[in-house]
Motif scaffolding. Structure first.
Motif, PDB file in Angstrom:
ATOM      1  N   MET A   1       0.849  -1.174   0.000  1.00 41.68           N
ATOM      2  CA  MET A   1       0.000   0.000   0.000  1.00 41.68           C
ATOM      3  C   MET A   1       0.896   1.239   0.000  1.00 41.68           C
ATOM      4  N   SER A   2       0.617   2.157  -0.888  1.00 35.50           N
ATOM      5  CA  SER A   2       1.435   3.360  -0.988  1.00 35.50           C
ATOM      6  C   SER A   2       1.032   4.362   0.099  1.00 35.50           C
ATOM      7  N   ILE A   3       1.830   5.402   0.243  1.00 37.04           N
ATOM      8  CA  ILE A   3       1.546   6.441   1.234  1.00 37.04           C
ATOM      9  C   ILE A   3       0.230   7.142   0.907  1.00 37.04           C
ATOM     10  N   THR A   4      -0.006   7.394  -0.372  1.00 38.45           N
ATOM     11  CA  THR A   4      -1.230   8.073  -0.784  1.00 38.45           C
ATOM     12  C   THR A   4      -2.458   7.216  -0.470  1.00 38.45           C
ATOM     13  N   GLN A   5      -2.381   5.933  -0.767  1.00 38.24           N
ATOM     14  CA  GLN A   5      -3.497   5.037  -0.471  1.00 38.24           C
ATOM     15  C   GLN A   5      -3.750   4.957   1.034  1.00 38.24           C
ATOM     16  N   HIS A   6      -2.683   4.895   1.800  1.00 41.67           N
ATOM     17  CA  HIS A   6      -2.817   4.827   3.258  1.00 41.67           C
ATOM     18  C   HIS A   6      -3.457   6.105   3.795  1.00 41.67           C
ATOM     19  N   HIS A   7      -3.048   7.259   3.260  1.00 41.03           N
ATOM     20  CA  HIS A   7      -3.622   8.533   3.694  1.00 41.03           C
ATOM     21  C   HIS A   7      -5.108   8.599   3.340  1.00 41.03           C
ATOM     22  N   LEU A   8      -5.467   8.153   2.142  1.00 42.30           N
ATOM     23  CA  LEU A   8      -6.874   8.162   1.751  1.00 42.30           C
ATOM     24  C   LEU A   8      -7.709   7.242   2.639  1.00 42.30           C
ATOM     25  N   THR A  11      -8.111   8.988   5.966  1.00 44.25           N
ATOM     26  CA  THR A  11      -9.064  10.091   5.826  1.00 44.25           C
ATOM     27  C   THR A  11     -10.495   9.556   5.811  1.00 44.25           C
ATOM     28  N   TYR A  12     -10.712   8.484   5.087  1.00 42.89           N
ATOM     29  CA  TYR A  12     -12.040   7.871   5.032  1.00 42.89           C
ATOM     30  C   TYR A  12     -12.480   7.409   6.416  1.00 42.89           C
ATOM     31  N   ARG A  13     -11.597   6.708   7.128  1.00 39.82           N
ATOM     32  CA  ARG A  13     -11.934   6.223   8.475  1.00 39.82           C
ATOM     33  C   ARG A  13     -12.225   7.377   9.427  1.00 39.82           C
ATOM     34  N   ALA A  14     -11.413   8.437   9.355  1.00 39.07           N
ATOM     35  CA  ALA A  14     -11.616   9.580  10.237  1.00 39.07           C
ATOM     36  C   ALA A  14     -12.965  10.240   9.971  1.00 39.07           C
ATOM     37  N   GLY A  18     -16.074  10.590  12.536  1.00 38.66           N
ATOM     38  CA  GLY A  18     -16.261  11.966  12.992  1.00 38.66           C
ATOM     39  C   GLY A  18     -15.033  12.546  13.660  1.00 38.66           C
ATOM     40  N   GLU A  19     -13.876  12.020  13.368  1.00 36.07           N
ATOM     41  CA  GLU A  19     -12.616  12.503  13.947  1.00 36.07           C
ATOM     42  C   GLU A  19     -11.955  13.492  12.987  1.00 36.07           C
ATOM     43  N   PRO A  20     -10.980  14.283  13.477  1.00 32.19           N
ATOM     44  CA  PRO A  20     -10.274  15.197  12.563  1.00 32.19           C
ATOM     45  C   PRO A  20      -9.458  14.419  11.528  1.00 32.19           C
ATOM     46  N   VAL A  21      -9.380  14.981  10.343  1.00 31.89           N
ATOM     47  CA  VAL A  21      -8.656  14.351   9.241  1.00 31.89           C
ATOM     48  C   VAL A  21      -7.153  14.495   9.490  1.00 31.89           C
TER      49      VAL A  21
END
Length: 71
Positions: A1-8, A11-14, A18-21
């Motif tokens: 998994m790339s860094i971009t995929q992990h960040h996305l 972000t989706y989970r957050a 209802g948590e901050p991105v």
């Protein structure tokens, strides 16, 4: 998994919870590099030794004024 995929995924989970991105990858790279570069000076001051390098030179210029050119 790339860094971009992990960040996305983070972000989706957050957003689902209802948590901050989380910040984007690379958002604080310059701040981290600056802190790494200045850490030895920080340790010297905490240990009671005089600071060396840019900070010391900047303070000396501020206290004593800029040297005049000899031309």
């Amino acid at each position: 998994m790339s860094i971009t995929q992990h960040h996305l995924l983070d972000t989706y989970r957050a957003r689902q919870l209802g948590e901050p991105v989380p910040p984007a990858p690379g958002a604080h790279d310059w701040q981290v590099m600056r802190e790494i570069r200045e850490h030895p000076q920080f340790k010297a001051v905490v240990a009671g030794r005089p600071a060396r390098g840019r900070i010391r030179h900047a303070l000396a210029r501020w206290l004593h004024g800029r040297p005049r050119s000899t031309c």
